[in-house]
Design a protein around this motif. Structure first.
Motif, mmCIF file in Angstrom:
data_model
loop_
_atom_site.group_PDB
_atom_site.id
_atom_site.type_symbol
_atom_site.label_atom_id
_atom_site.label_comp_id
_atom_site.label_asym_id
_atom_site.label_seq_id
_atom_site.Cartn_x
_atom_site.Cartn_y
_atom_site.Cartn_z
ATOM 1 N N ALA A 255 -21.832 -8.154 10.185
ATOM 2 C CA ALA A 255 -22.654 -7.153 9.496
ATOM 3 C C ALA A 255 -22.986 -7.682 8.107
ATOM 4 C CB ALA A 255 -21.913 -5.823 9.405
ATOM 5 N N ALA A 256 -24.047 -7.159 7.525
ATOM 6 C CA ALA A 256 -24.514 -7.664 6.231
ATOM 7 C C ALA A 256 -23.903 -6.887 5.077
ATOM 8 C CB ALA A 256 -26.031 -7.579 6.151
ATOM 9 N N HIS A 257 -23.481 -7.630 4.047
ATOM 10 C CA HIS A 257 -23.111 -7.045 2.762
ATOM 11 C C HIS A 257 -24.188 -7.487 1.784
ATOM 12 C CE1 HIS A 257 -21.218 -6.916 -1.234
ATOM 13 N NE2 HIS A 257 -20.571 -5.881 -0.755
ATOM 14 N N THR A 258 -25.024 -6.548 1.355
ATOM 15 C CA THR A 258 -26.227 -6.905 0.598
ATOM 16 C C THR A 258 -26.076 -6.618 -0.884
ATOM 17 O OG1 THR A 258 -27.184 -4.713 0.990
ATOM 18 C CG2 THR A 258 -27.678 -6.417 2.606
ATOM 19 N N GLY A 259 -26.937 -7.277 -1.654
ATOM 20 C CA GLY A 259 -27.057 -6.964 -3.067
ATOM 21 C C GLY A 259 -26.109 -7.689 -3.992
ATOM 22 N N GLY A 260 -25.436 -8.735 -3.521
ATOM 23 C CA GLY A 260 -24.540 -9.488 -4.389
ATOM 24 C C GLY A 260 -25.298 -10.291 -5.427
ATOM 25 N N PRO A 261 -24.667 -10.615 -6.576
ATOM 26 C CA PRO A 261 -25.362 -11.346 -7.642
ATOM 27 C C PRO A 261 -25.800 -12.746 -7.236
ATOM 28 C CG PRO A 261 -23.010 -11.212 -8.086
ATOM 29 C CD PRO A 261 -23.279 -10.291 -6.947
ATOM 30 N N ASP A 262 -25.132 -13.347 -6.251
ATOM 31 C CA ASP A 262 -25.505 -14.679 -5.783
ATOM 32 C C ASP A 262 -26.113 -14.638 -4.381
ATOM 33 O OD1 ASP A 262 -24.681 -16.176 -8.048
ATOM 34 O OD2 ASP A 262 -22.595 -15.901 -7.423
ATOM 35 N N GLY A 263 -26.646 -13.485 -4.009
ATOM 36 C CA GLY A 263 -27.263 -13.354 -2.699
ATOM 37 C C GLY A 263 -26.390 -12.561 -1.745
ATOM 38 N N ASP A 264 -26.959 -12.256 -0.616
ATOM 39 C CA ASP A 264 -26.269 -11.435 0.370
ATOM 40 C C ASP A 264 -25.319 -12.269 1.216
ATOM 41 O OD1 ASP A 264 -27.804 -9.290 -0.554
ATOM 42 O OD2 ASP A 264 -29.428 -9.780 0.822
ATOM 43 N N VAL A 265 -24.347 -11.588 1.803
ATOM 44 C CA VAL A 265 -23.300 -12.237 2.587
ATOM 45 C C VAL A 265 -23.182 -11.523 3.925
ATOM 46 C CG1 VAL A 265 -20.830 -12.804 2.704
ATOM 47 C CG2 VAL A 265 -22.009 -12.826 0.492
ATOM 48 N N PHE A 266 -23.063 -12.302 5.004
ATOM 49 C CA PHE A 266 -22.702 -11.704 6.285
ATOM 50 C C PHE A 266 -21.198 -11.813 6.462
ATOM 51 C CE2 PHE A 266 -27.196 -12.102 7.341
ATOM 52 C CZ PHE A 266 -27.410 -10.885 7.977
ATOM 53 N N GLN A 267 -20.577 -10.689 6.827
ATOM 54 C CA GLN A 267 -19.138 -10.612 7.024
ATOM 55 C C GLN A 267 -18.873 -10.487 8.514
ATOM 56 O OE1 GLN A 267 -17.884 -8.240 2.989
ATOM 57 N NE2 GLN A 267 -18.667 -6.983 4.638
ATOM 58 N N CYS A 268 -18.128 -11.436 9.060
ATOM 59 C CA CYS A 268 -17.913 -11.488 10.506
ATOM 60 C C CYS A 268 -16.435 -11.326 10.842
ATOM 61 C CB CYS A 268 -18.397 -12.817 11.078
ATOM 62 S SG CYS A 268 -20.102 -13.235 10.649
ATOM 63 N N THR A 269 -16.162 -10.486 11.810
ATOM 64 C CA THR A 269 -14.832 -10.443 12.404
ATOM 65 C C THR A 269 -14.874 -11.297 13.662
ATOM 66 O OG1 THR A 269 -15.462 -8.367 13.488
ATOM 67 C CG2 THR A 269 -14.145 -8.219 11.485
ATOM 68 N N LEU A 270 -13.808 -12.059 13.882
ATOM 69 C CA LEU A 270 -13.758 -13.035 14.965
ATOM 70 C C LEU A 270 -12.740 -12.592 16.011
ATOM 71 C CD1 LEU A 270 -13.654 -16.276 12.761
ATOM 72 C CD2 LEU A 270 -15.675 -15.027 13.583
ATOM 73 N N TYR A 271 -13.132 -12.692 17.271
ATOM 74 C CA TYR A 271 -12.273 -12.273 18.382
ATOM 75 C C TYR A 271 -12.189 -13.374 19.432
ATOM 76 C CZ TYR A 271 -12.690 -7.535 16.488
ATOM 77 O OH TYR A 271 -12.645 -6.425 15.669
ATOM 78 N N ASP A 272 -11.146 -13.278 20.265
ATOM 79 C CA ASP A 272 -10.992 -14.260 21.342
ATOM 80 C C ASP A 272 -11.686 -13.821 22.628
ATOM 81 O OD1 ASP A 272 -9.308 -12.233 22.214
ATOM 82 O OD2 ASP A 272 -7.681 -13.587 22.798
ATOM 83 N N GLY A 273 -12.376 -12.696 22.599
ATOM 84 C CA GLY A 273 -13.097 -12.210 23.758
ATOM 85 C C GLY A 273 -14.026 -11.085 23.362
ATOM 86 N N THR A 274 -14.678 -10.489 24.353
ATOM 87 C CA THR A 274 -15.628 -9.418 24.074
ATOM 88 C C THR A 274 -15.156 -8.062 24.590
ATOM 89 O OG1 THR A 274 -16.824 -9.942 26.117
ATOM 90 C CG2 THR A 274 -17.606 -10.991 24.089
ATOM 91 N N GLY A 275 -14.001 -8.007 25.245
ATOM 92 C CA GLY A 275 -13.488 -6.754 25.777
ATOM 93 C C GLY A 275 -12.860 -5.879 24.713
#
Length: 239
Positions: free
Chosen positions: A66-86
């Motif tokens: 998901a996006a974290h917007t509006g930072g002073p050095d630009g926007d950042v995407f924050q990702c959670t990582l999983y070992d599967g999709t279930g």
């Protein structure tokens, strides 16, 4: 996943055109009240990670970002990582994605933590199985220019609980670096062919995949296209 929200978030990062669709701000207004940060619009893609200090240690990794917007050095995407999709998949780590312009502003001592996605896209290693072909094409063009900082906080998903120190993760950056059995497993799970995907993207994007060596040690700085010299793509696809 809402496609309008997905591409609105990408637009907020400034790496894809608006395409006449909704913005991240409007999406936040609609969804922010329901469940906090985890209710924000997100997108899913799959790739194969490797440990920076041990390139033979590799993982099929699902990214939900998901996006974290509006930072002073630009926007950042924050990702959670999983070992599967279930629903019972293990949360194995986190990854942050920033633009190339934001990466260039980082202190030199910080850059050793960040990897490029160039080969992962052009080599067919990254897929976005929930997107349409056109959406995936637009998305991959954007991701190809981004830099990622990823840590696996559950280093060995086969253990009952997370054990050991977090692993700094690196990206595959050249042919022959991926574990072929792992790649075949991923392709079978999602019914894709990495080699065919790579051939199609080379044709669509007009660039050959890079061939950057695996990192020598924890202090190796990531590169997008070349091992040395000016780190720029070739002028066009090879004949």
């Amino acid at each position: 996943m809402d496609r309008r929200e997905l591409f609105g978030a990408l637009t907020a990062l400034g790496v894809v055109p608006a395409c006449g669709i909704g913005s991240e701000a409007s999406a936040a207004a609609d969804h922010g009240k329901a469940g906090g940060p985890t209710s924000a619009p997100h997108f899913h893609f799959c790739g194969i990670h490797m440990a920076k200090t041990n390139p033979k240690l590799q993982f099929i990794t699902q990214h939900f970002c998901a996006a974290h917007t509006g930072g002073p050095d630009g926007d950042v995407f924050q990702c959670t990582l999983y070992d599967g999709t279930g629903k019972n998949a293990k949360l194995i780590g986190v990854e942050y994605l920033i633009s190339d312009a934001a990466y260039r502003k980082l202190p030199e001592a910080e850059k050793k933590y960040w990897h490029a996605h160039t080969y992962e896209v052009l080599g067919g290693g990254l897929i976005a199985p929930e997107m349409s072909p056109e959406e995936e094409k637009t998305f991959m063009k954007a991701v190809m220019t981004l830099w990622g900082k990823a840590w696996h906080t559950w280093p060995d998903p086969s253990t009952a609980v997370p054990m050991g120190e977090p692993l700094l993760i690196w990206s595959l950056m050249g042919p022959g670096q991926v574990d072929p059995e792992l790649e075949a497993k991923r392709d079978k799970e999602f019914k894709v062919d990495t080699k065919k995907i790579s051939a199609a993207r080379v044709k669509e994007f007009g660039q050959q995949p890079p061939n950057v060596a695996v990192p020598k040690d924890i202090n190796t700085i990531g590169r997008q296209w070349t091992n040395e010299g000016d780190d720029k793509p070739p002028t066009g696809p090879k004949k």
